[in-house]
Design a protein around this motif. Structure first.
Motif, PDB file in Angstrom:
ATOM      1  N   ILE A   1      -1.587  -1.442 -10.389  1.00 22.42           N
ATOM      2  CA  ILE A   1      -1.713  -1.409  -9.015  1.00 22.42           C
ATOM      3  C   ILE A   1      -2.714  -0.622  -8.596  1.00 22.42           C
ATOM      4  CG2 ILE A   1      -0.948  -1.112  -6.751  1.00 22.42           C
ATOM      5  CD1 ILE A   1       1.898  -1.712  -7.766  1.00 22.42           C
ATOM      6  N   TYR A   2      -2.809   0.814  -9.269  1.00 23.11           N
ATOM      7  CA  TYR A   2      -3.814   1.630  -8.761  1.00 23.11           C
ATOM      8  C   TYR A   2      -5.276   1.146  -9.442  1.00 23.11           C
ATOM      9  CZ  TYR A   2      -6.488   5.889  -8.500  1.00 23.11           C
ATOM     10  OH  TYR A   2      -7.452   6.794  -8.331  1.00 23.11           O
ATOM     11  N   GLY A   3      -5.336   0.480 -10.713  1.00 17.64           N
ATOM     12  CA  GLY A   3      -6.486   0.014 -11.283  1.00 17.64           C
ATOM     13  C   GLY A   3      -6.888  -1.234 -10.304  1.00 17.64           C
TER      14      GLY A   3
ATOM     15  N   SER B   1      -6.678  -1.593  -7.167  1.00 14.65           N
ATOM     16  CA  SER B   1      -7.268  -0.667  -5.943  1.00 14.65           C
ATOM     17  C   SER B   1      -8.264  -0.007  -6.077  1.00 14.65           C
ATOM     18  CB  SER B   1      -5.979  -0.078  -5.307  1.00 14.65           C
ATOM     19  OG  SER B   1      -4.911  -0.864  -4.924  1.00 14.65           O
ATOM     20  N   ALA B   2      -8.626   0.578  -7.297  1.00 15.90           N
ATOM     21  CA  ALA B   2      -9.877   1.068  -7.566  1.00 15.90           C
ATOM     22  C   ALA B   2     -11.127   0.196  -7.599  1.00 15.90           C
ATOM     23  CB  ALA B   2      -9.584   2.100  -8.928  1.00 15.90           C
ATOM     24  N   GLN B   3     -10.883  -1.061  -7.751  1.00 18.30           N
ATOM     25  CA  GLN B   3     -12.061  -2.093  -8.067  1.00 18.30           C
ATOM     26  C   GLN B   3     -12.742  -2.002  -6.446  1.00 18.30           C
ATOM     27  OE1 GLN B   3     -10.165  -5.744  -8.951  1.00 18.30           O
ATOM     28  NE2 GLN B   3     -10.268  -5.329 -11.007  1.00 18.30           N
ATOM     29  N   ASP B   4     -13.967  -2.355  -6.504  1.00 15.53           N
ATOM     30  CA  ASP B   4     -14.824  -2.050  -5.358  1.00 15.53           C
ATOM     31  C   ASP B   4     -14.621  -3.565  -4.909  1.00 15.53           C
ATOM     32  OD1 ASP B   4     -16.987  -4.005  -6.170  1.00 15.53           O
ATOM     33  OD2 ASP B   4     -17.565  -2.463  -7.614  1.00 15.53           O
ATOM     34  N   GLY B   5     -14.983  -3.911  -3.378  1.00 15.28           N
ATOM     35  CA  GLY B   5     -14.842  -4.926  -2.949  1.00 15.28           C
ATOM     36  C   GLY B   5     -15.409  -6.133  -3.402  1.00 15.28           C
ATOM     37  N   ILE B   6     -16.403  -6.053  -3.804  1.00 13.32           N
ATOM     38  CA  ILE B   6     -17.245  -7.189  -4.567  1.00 13.32           C
ATOM     39  C   ILE B   6     -16.195  -7.662  -5.808  1.00 13.32           C
ATOM     40  CG2 ILE B   6     -19.206  -8.034  -5.792  1.00 13.32           C
ATOM     41  CD1 ILE B   6     -20.884  -6.284  -3.689  1.00 13.32           C
ATOM     42  N   THR B   7     -15.993  -6.712  -6.591  1.00 12.54           N
ATOM     43  CA  THR B   7     -15.313  -7.132  -7.934  1.00 12.54           C
ATOM     44  C   THR B   7     -13.802  -7.683  -7.751  1.00 12.54           C
ATOM     45  OG1 THR B   7     -16.466  -5.042  -9.076  1.00 12.54           O
ATOM     46  CG2 THR B   7     -14.439  -5.962 -10.114  1.00 12.54           C
ATOM     47  N   SER B   8     -13.221  -6.969  -6.494  1.00 12.70           N
ATOM     48  CA  SER B   8     -11.838  -7.483  -6.269  1.00 12.70           C
ATOM     49  C   SER B   8     -11.991  -8.763  -5.559  1.00 12.70           C
ATOM     50  CB  SER B   8     -11.066  -6.565  -5.243  1.00 12.70           C
ATOM     51  OG  SER B   8     -10.109  -7.122  -4.790  1.00 12.70           O
TER      52      SER B   8
ATOM     53  N   VAL C   1       7.445   1.280  -0.842  1.00  9.72           N
ATOM     54  CA  VAL C   1       6.533   1.181   0.449  1.00  9.72           C
ATOM     55  C   VAL C   1       5.772   2.107   0.444  1.00  9.72           C
ATOM     56  CG1 VAL C   1       6.654   0.859   2.854  1.00  9.72           C
ATOM     57  CG2 VAL C   1       8.034  -0.840   1.345  1.00  9.72           C
ATOM     58  N   GLY C   2       5.988   3.429   0.118  1.00 15.89           N
ATOM     59  CA  GLY C   2       5.478   4.614   0.402  1.00 15.89           C
ATOM     60  C   GLY C   2       4.405   4.551  -0.770  1.00 15.89           C
ATOM     61  N   PHE C   3       4.634   4.079  -1.919  1.00 17.76           N
ATOM     62  CA  PHE C   3       3.476   3.848  -3.049  1.00 17.76           C
ATOM     63  C   PHE C   3       2.399   2.691  -2.223  1.00 17.76           C
ATOM     64  CE2 PHE C   3       1.159   2.084  -6.584  1.00 17.76           C
ATOM     65  CZ  PHE C   3       0.844   3.151  -7.205  1.00 17.76           C
ATOM     66  N   ALA C   4       2.660   1.961  -1.612  1.00 21.09           N
ATOM     67  CA  ALA C   4       1.905   0.819  -1.006  1.00 21.09           C
ATOM     68  C   ALA C   4       0.901   1.455   0.092  1.00 21.09           C
ATOM     69  CB  ALA C   4       2.800  -0.269  -0.403  1.00 21.09           C
ATOM     70  N   ALA C   5       1.536   2.237   0.874  1.00 22.43           N
ATOM     71  CA  ALA C   5       1.043   3.162   1.998  1.00 22.43           C
ATOM     72  C   ALA C   5      -0.047   3.998   1.336  1.00 22.43           C
ATOM     73  CB  ALA C   5       1.989   3.786   2.979  1.00 22.43           C
ATOM     74  N   LEU C   6       0.386   4.835   0.265  1.00 27.85           N
ATOM     75  CA  LEU C   6      -0.580   5.371  -0.175  1.00 27.85           C
ATOM     76  C   LEU C   6      -1.776   4.892  -0.834  1.00 27.85           C
ATOM     77  CD1 LEU C   6       1.771   8.302  -1.941  1.00 27.85           C
ATOM     78  CD2 LEU C   6       0.118   8.526  -0.018  1.00 27.85           C
ATOM     79  N   ASP C   7      -1.373   3.662  -1.521  1.00 30.15           N
ATOM     80  CA  ASP C   7      -2.351   2.822  -2.218  1.00 30.15           C
ATOM     81  C   ASP C   7      -3.161   2.306  -1.291  1.00 30.15           C
ATOM     82  OD1 ASP C   7      -3.532   1.321  -4.270  1.00 30.15           O
ATOM     83  OD2 ASP C   7      -2.720  -0.522  -3.380  1.00 30.15           O
ATOM     84  N   GLU C   8      -2.989   1.904   0.130  1.00 37.71           N
ATOM     85  CA  GLU C   8      -3.961   1.719   1.017  1.00 37.71           C
ATOM     86  C   GLU C   8      -4.857   2.708   1.455  1.00 37.71           C
ATOM     87  OE1 GLU C   8      -4.550  -1.677   2.316  1.00 37.71           O
ATOM     88  OE2 GLU C   8      -3.285  -2.300   0.599  1.00 37.71           O
TER      89      GLU C   8
ATOM     90  N   HIS D   1      -5.737   5.132  -0.337  1.00 39.15           N
ATOM     91  CA  HIS D   1      -6.718   5.214  -1.737  1.00 39.15           C
ATOM     92  C   HIS D   1      -7.707   4.245  -1.247  1.00 39.15           C
ATOM     93  CE1 HIS D   1      -7.517   3.396  -5.660  1.00 39.15           C
ATOM     94  NE2 HIS D   1      -8.218   4.741  -5.564  1.00 39.15           N
ATOM     95  N   GLN D   2      -7.493   3.252  -0.950  1.00 39.28           N
ATOM     96  CA  GLN D   2      -8.386   2.175  -0.747  1.00 39.28           C
ATOM     97  C   GLN D   2      -9.625   2.516   0.208  1.00 39.28           C
ATOM     98  OE1 GLN D   2      -7.183  -1.777  -0.471  1.00 39.28           O
ATOM     99  NE2 GLN D   2      -5.778  -1.845  -2.295  1.00 39.28           N
ATOM    100  N   SER D   3      -9.325   3.109   1.293  1.00 45.84           N
ATOM    101  CA  SER D   3     -10.247   3.706   2.176  1.00 45.84           C
ATOM    102  C   SER D   3     -11.234   4.455   1.691  1.00 45.84           C
ATOM    103  CB  SER D   3      -9.444   4.584   3.226  1.00 45.84           C
ATOM    104  OG  SER D   3      -8.975   5.790   2.857  1.00 45.84           O
ATOM    105  N   PHE D   4     -11.236   5.013   0.460  1.00 42.96           N
ATOM    106  CA  PHE D   4     -12.225   5.690  -0.367  1.00 42.96           C
ATOM    107  C   PHE D   4     -13.132   4.810  -1.448  1.00 42.96           C
ATOM    108  CE2 PHE D   4      -8.957   8.804   0.737  1.00 42.96           C
ATOM    109  CZ  PHE D   4      -9.540   9.685   1.601  1.00 42.96           C
ATOM    110  N   VAL D   5     -12.679   3.614  -1.542  1.00 40.55           N
ATOM    111  CA  VAL D   5     -13.265   2.741  -2.526  1.00 40.55           C
ATOM    112  C   VAL D   5     -14.264   1.861  -1.757  1.00 40.55           C
ATOM    113  CG1 VAL D   5     -12.838   0.865  -4.114  1.00 40.55           C
ATOM    114  CG2 VAL D   5     -11.124   2.583  -3.815  1.00 40.55           C
TER     115      VAL D   5
END
Length: 175
Positions: free
Chosen positions: A25-27, A29-36, A114-121, A123-127
């Protein structure tokens, strides 16, 4: 004695699938917007092309492109739900084995996921090209809830149908 020792060693390893799923999941989420976006577009393209070939729909390239665009958003959201469903299952099974059941399993495993989902989102604010979304956390939460409830159902059915007769046989042998 050996069985107990082996169980004590292997039981904590039952959380490895959850850690692996968190890494996946983290991998993503670490993809940039275009790659995703390209990845989900490719998946949508495979779905539409497979449907066109399997059902002999004879769609033109323009019609295929239109259907790909139409299903791309649902495919992205279904991917969110699926990855968090898998995370919930991989967290819930070990907790169930450790004796966490009922509402406590839903609260503990569900809260963790759900906590992991919130942290993952977050994290996406920095990608680059990505941003956090409360809607995605809500969609993830649906996958989590379904995953935890399914684990409870499967484990309950297993306890009633498979393991209870085995426990009765063990008691007869001991007596």
């Amino acid at each position: 004695m050996i069985k107990a020792l082996l169980r004590a060693i292997l039981k904590p390893l039952s959380f490895l699938p959850a850690l692996a799923m968190m890494y996946v999941i983290y991998g993503f989420s670490a993809q940039d917007g275009i790659t995703s976006g390209n990845l989900s577009y490719k998946v949508s393209e495979i779905i539409v092309e497979t449907a066109n070939e399997s059902f002999d729909l004879h769609w033109s390239a323009q019609e295929e492109a239109q259907y790909i665009q139409r299903i791309n958003y649902p495919v992205r959201k279904l991917a969110h739900m699926t990855e968090y469903f898998l995370l919930a299952v991989s967290v819930s099974f070990p907790l169930y084995v450790y004796g966490v059941r009922g509402i406590w399993l839903l609260l503990l495993a569900g809260g963790f996921c759900v906590g992991f989902a919130a942290l993952d989102e977050y994290h996406q604010s920095f990608v680059a090209g990505r941003g956090p979304s409360k809607r995605d956390v809500a969609i993830d939460s649906v996958g989590v809830t379904v995953g935890v409830i399914l684990v409870q159902i499967i484990c309950f059915i297993g306890r009633v149908t498979v393991f209870r007769p085995l426990a009765k046989k063990k008691k007869k042998r001991r007596a």
